[in-house]
Design a protein around this motif. Structure first.
Motif, short mmCIF file in Angstrom:
data_model
loop_
_atom_site.label_atom_id
_atom_site.label_comp_id
_atom_site.label_asym_id
_atom_site.label_seq_id
_atom_site.Cartn_x
_atom_site.Cartn_y
_atom_site.Cartn_z
N GLU A 173 0.69 -1.31 -0.20
CA GLU A 173 -0.04 0.18 0.05
C GLU A 173 0.80 1.30 -0.02
N LEU A 174 0.47 2.24 -0.76
CA LEU A 174 1.05 3.52 -0.90
C LEU A 174 -0.07 4.56 -0.27
N ARG A 175 0.47 5.47 0.61
CA ARG A 175 -0.66 6.07 1.32
C ARG A 175 0.02 7.60 1.70
N TYR A 176 -0.83 8.66 1.44
CA TYR A 176 -0.34 10.01 1.85
C TYR A 176 -1.13 10.39 3.12
N THR A 177 -0.53 10.76 4.03
CA THR A 177 -1.17 11.34 5.33
C THR A 177 -0.76 12.68 5.48
N SER A 178 -1.89 13.22 6.12
CA SER A 178 -1.71 14.85 6.33
C SER A 178 -2.32 15.13 7.66
N SER A 179 -1.49 15.93 8.49
CA SER A 179 -1.94 16.67 9.85
C SER A 179 -1.32 17.86 10.06
N HIS A 180 -2.00 18.83 10.59
CA HIS A 180 -1.46 20.10 10.72
C HIS A 180 -1.58 20.71 12.14
N PRO A 181 -1.06 19.97 13.16
CA PRO A 181 -1.24 20.47 14.49
C PRO A 181 -0.64 21.93 14.86
N LYS A 182 -1.45 22.67 15.70
CA LYS A 182 -0.80 24.01 16.22
C LYS A 182 -0.35 24.04 17.54
N PHE A 183 1.03 24.38 17.48
CA PHE A 183 1.82 24.68 18.43
C PHE A 183 1.90 26.01 18.73
N ASP A 184 2.50 26.52 19.92
CA ASP A 184 2.48 27.74 20.34
C ASP A 184 3.29 28.55 19.31
N GLY A 185 4.26 27.96 18.87
CA GLY A 185 5.19 28.68 17.70
C GLY A 185 4.53 28.92 16.31
N GLY A 186 3.43 28.19 16.10
CA GLY A 186 2.59 28.13 14.90
C GLY A 186 2.17 26.81 14.40
N THR A 187 1.85 26.67 13.27
CA THR A 187 1.33 25.27 12.66
C THR A 187 2.49 24.59 12.13
N PHE A 188 2.46 23.27 12.47
CA PHE A 188 3.43 22.32 12.15
C PHE A 188 2.86 21.30 11.02
N LYS A 189 3.30 21.16 9.92
CA LYS A 189 3.00 20.39 9.05
C LYS A 189 3.52 18.86 8.92
N ALA A 190 2.64 18.00 9.46
CA ALA A 190 3.03 16.54 9.72
C ALA A 190 2.60 15.73 8.37
N ASP A 191 2.94 16.08 7.27
CA ASP A 191 2.62 15.38 6.06
C ASP A 191 3.57 14.13 5.94
N ALA A 192 3.12 13.10 5.31
CA ALA A 192 4.15 12.00 5.04
C ALA A 192 3.40 11.18 3.95
N LEU A 193 4.40 10.49 3.06
CA LEU A 193 3.90 9.53 2.22
C LEU A 193 4.64 8.22 2.62
N ASN A 194 3.65 7.26 2.98
CA ASN A 194 4.00 6.00 3.49
C ASN A 194 3.83 4.79 2.58
N LEU A 195 4.90 3.95 2.55
CA LEU A 195 4.77 2.62 1.71
C LEU A 195 4.67 1.71 2.86
N GLY A 196 3.57 0.80 2.58
CA GLY A 196 3.77 -0.34 3.74
C GLY A 196 3.32 -1.77 3.02
N VAL A 197 3.39 -2.73 3.89
CA VAL A 197 3.17 -4.33 3.43
C VAL A 197 1.82 -4.36 4.27
N THR A 198 0.71 -5.16 3.59
CA THR A 198 -0.38 -5.39 4.31
C THR A 198 -0.53 -7.10 4.60
N PHE A 199 -0.80 -7.51 5.75
CA PHE A 199 -1.43 -8.71 5.88
C PHE A 199 -2.53 -9.00 6.48
N LYS A 200 -3.38 -9.93 5.89
CA LYS A 200 -4.61 -10.32 6.34
C LYS A 200 -4.77 -11.45 7.00
N PHE A 201 -5.41 -11.47 8.28
CA PHE A 201 -5.58 -12.59 9.07
C PHE A 201 -6.77 -12.83 9.47
#
Length: 93
Positions: A65-93
């Protein structure tokens, strides 16, 4: 970052095989730390996050799986962009 999420997986072939698309929502906790000669700073915030992606099932049990995740938490010094592109392996059980 640590997340608690819920995903929706869409299989165009209407069965769990081959290509699929995914979308999700999450509560994501992001922690920042920095050190300098003047002092150390550490803080964490929880914010809304969203994700979109796609995957491929190689077999009934294994996929990738290839996934783009986005989050923008607000800290005292401003907004931090916590964006990421993730590559993962999935296993179904």
């Amino acid at each position: 970052a640590l997340s608690l999420a819920a995903d929706y997986m869409y299989f165009p072939a209407q069965r769990m095989e081959r290509f699929y698309a995914t979308a999700g929502l999450a509560a994501q906790n992001t922690k920042i730390q920095t050190s300098s000669p003047v002092g150390d700073v550490s803080d964490n915030k929880t914010a809304f996050a969203w994700a979109v992606g796609g995957g491929w099932q190689f077999s009934d049990l294994l996929g990738a799986e290839l996934r783009y995740t986005s989050s923008h938490p607000k800290f005292d010094g401003g907004t931090f962009k916590a964006d990421a592109l993730n590559l993962g392996v999935t296993f179904k059980f």
